[in-house]
Motif scaffolding. Sequence first.
Motif, short mmCIF file in Angstrom:
data_model
loop_
_atom_site.label_atom_id
_atom_site.label_comp_id
_atom_site.label_asym_id
_atom_site.label_seq_id
_atom_site.Cartn_x
_atom_site.Cartn_y
_atom_site.Cartn_z
N GLN A 1 0.82 -1.18 0.00
CA GLN A 1 0.12 0.16 0.09
C GLN A 1 1.07 1.44 0.06
O GLN A 1 0.27 2.41 -0.58
N TYR A 2 1.85 1.32 0.91
CA TYR A 2 2.83 2.58 0.60
C TYR A 2 3.34 2.68 -0.63
O TYR A 2 3.47 3.96 -1.02
N GLU A 3 4.01 1.65 -1.22
CA GLU A 3 4.51 1.95 -2.63
C GLU A 3 3.44 2.32 -3.53
O GLU A 3 3.46 3.11 -4.59
N LYS A 4 2.15 1.70 -3.63
CA LYS A 4 1.18 2.07 -4.39
C LYS A 4 0.63 3.41 -4.30
O LYS A 4 0.37 4.19 -5.41
N LEU B 1 2.24 6.01 -3.05
CA LEU B 1 3.47 7.00 -3.53
C LEU B 1 3.31 7.07 -5.05
O LEU B 1 3.38 8.07 -5.49
N ILE B 2 3.23 5.85 -5.79
CA ILE B 2 3.47 5.98 -7.18
C ILE B 2 2.08 6.64 -7.70
O ILE B 2 2.10 7.11 -8.81
N GLU B 3 1.06 6.14 -7.07
CA GLU B 3 -0.24 6.60 -7.62
C GLU B 3 -0.06 8.22 -7.69
O GLU B 3 -0.59 8.80 -8.47
N GLN B 4 0.46 8.99 -6.31
CA GLN B 4 0.52 10.28 -6.12
C GLN B 4 1.37 11.04 -7.00
O GLN B 4 1.15 11.91 -7.63
N ARG B 5 2.59 10.36 -7.14
CA ARG B 5 3.70 10.98 -7.88
C ARG B 5 3.85 10.92 -9.15
O ARG B 5 4.06 11.71 -9.95
N LEU B 6 3.22 9.75 -9.68
CA LEU B 6 3.24 9.45 -11.03
C LEU B 6 2.34 9.48 -11.92
O LEU B 6 2.00 10.22 -12.92
N VAL C 1 13.46 8.60 -7.07
CA VAL C 1 14.14 7.41 -7.01
C VAL C 1 13.28 6.60 -5.72
O VAL C 1 13.49 7.09 -4.73
N ILE C 2 12.38 5.74 -6.28
CA ILE C 2 11.56 5.03 -5.30
C ILE C 2 11.91 3.49 -4.85
O ILE C 2 12.29 2.76 -5.78
N PRO C 3 11.89 3.47 -3.57
CA PRO C 3 12.40 2.19 -3.00
C PRO C 3 10.91 1.06 -3.29
O PRO C 3 9.80 1.64 -2.93
N ILE C 4 11.37 0.07 -3.67
CA ILE C 4 10.28 -1.24 -3.80
C ILE C 4 10.82 -2.32 -2.91
O ILE C 4 11.68 -2.91 -3.24
N GLY C 5 10.20 -2.20 -1.60
CA GLY C 5 10.73 -3.59 -0.77
C GLY C 5 10.04 -4.81 -0.73
O GLY C 5 9.05 -5.02 -1.94
#
Length: 428
Positions: A167-170, A172-177, A322-326
């Motif tokens: 959810q954090y990555e989704k 972040l990507i939804e908002q920024r990209l 530069v986005i981390p994907i854990g």
Amino acid sequence: MQPWIIRDFHLDDLDQLIDVWQDSRTSGAHPVYTLAEIIDACTNGLAVVAVTEGTIIGAVACVLQDDRAWVLTLAQAKEWRERGLGSALLAHVEGKLASRGVRRISALVPASETRIRAFRNSDYRVEEDLHYFERTIPVHPKETRPLSQLGGRLLPHGLWEALAGMQYEKHLIEQRLILPLAHTELAKSLGVSPPRSVVLFGPPGTGKTTFAKSIASRLDWPFVEVFPSRLAAHPQGLAGALRQVFLDISQLEHAVVFIDEVEEIAATRTGEATSPLQGVTNELLKIIPAFREQEGRLLICATNFIRSLDNAFLRHGRFDYVIPIGPPDLIARIAIWNRYIPSAFAQHVDVDVLAKASDRFSPADIEFAARKASQKALESAVQSDQPTTMEMPLTTAAYLHAIEGTRATVTEAVEKDFLEDIDRIARV
């Protein structure tokens, strides 16, 4: 006597017909057909015009499909509305269509159009229970060939929604990209520059490629993956091949361009002029600024080893984020386990227990453990004298045993380095 005559459309009428079509449109109404489609119907289908004193004041254009005709436009100059012109045009074209064997005439008209009255007066039946659906194919026909040559494709819809957990990555990507790219004009009006290039980094197997594909699916843009290893044999060399690929990509209106394991061509330069990879890195550093000048494109580079990338590669101005994907979080691991547990045994397996026991597992690790348990169950079933009476072969315990025998890709050391990289390199 009617103050107009109705005759067949001639090519010389095109300019006037376009003027009448524009004059007849209702402000705010969504046009069902484009002007290009209407012009094509005039030249390749059937069209008639109403003329008075040498001026076109109305027109009908149809396309024919077997015994059905579709009315693409019924256009009338504003000053000639409510005078029976629309009904006269429909009656005239109906006679011509009947002589061609047409049995049904259909039309799709926005509800706000005043021309609806002409159809009603001409005994056209309104189908109240029909819904009009429309989808614009995102790839223009002229882009089909270059997209195919690049190995690009449109990905299935729903990949973004299918990403469970993370959810954090989704978010972040939804908002920024995605938001700035999907609402470009709104973003620009608010001073937001839509991103052009990003780096996704994280341990191996954490879903960076899956995220890149899901972004393309969410934007409804073609997905083009660049494989440096496949370009190495190009006559111009890897650097020249990269340059040509990005020139070809510039022919596309939209594209998500993906380079996986980018550290292979953008590693820290040694300073040795004779190094072949140094030339490739230099070329890539030139390509990215030129790529960023074009709207409707997004470059996504992925790496497992963010520390090995050249400092100039990651600087501001080349990459927006530069986005981390854990590793997958607990919710994501539950979703992945559910994907591989056969439905016949799902009620006998506590997936929450499996998800907690598989901390730091990548999606590939979970798939391996699940298939390992299934393989063990198959072997036991075949070796059993009475396989139909054997105990439940796939249980929580069976999967936990498979987890114990599976080595996690993301070790504690890898996770520690990843967290350090987030603090030191991530830019979100």
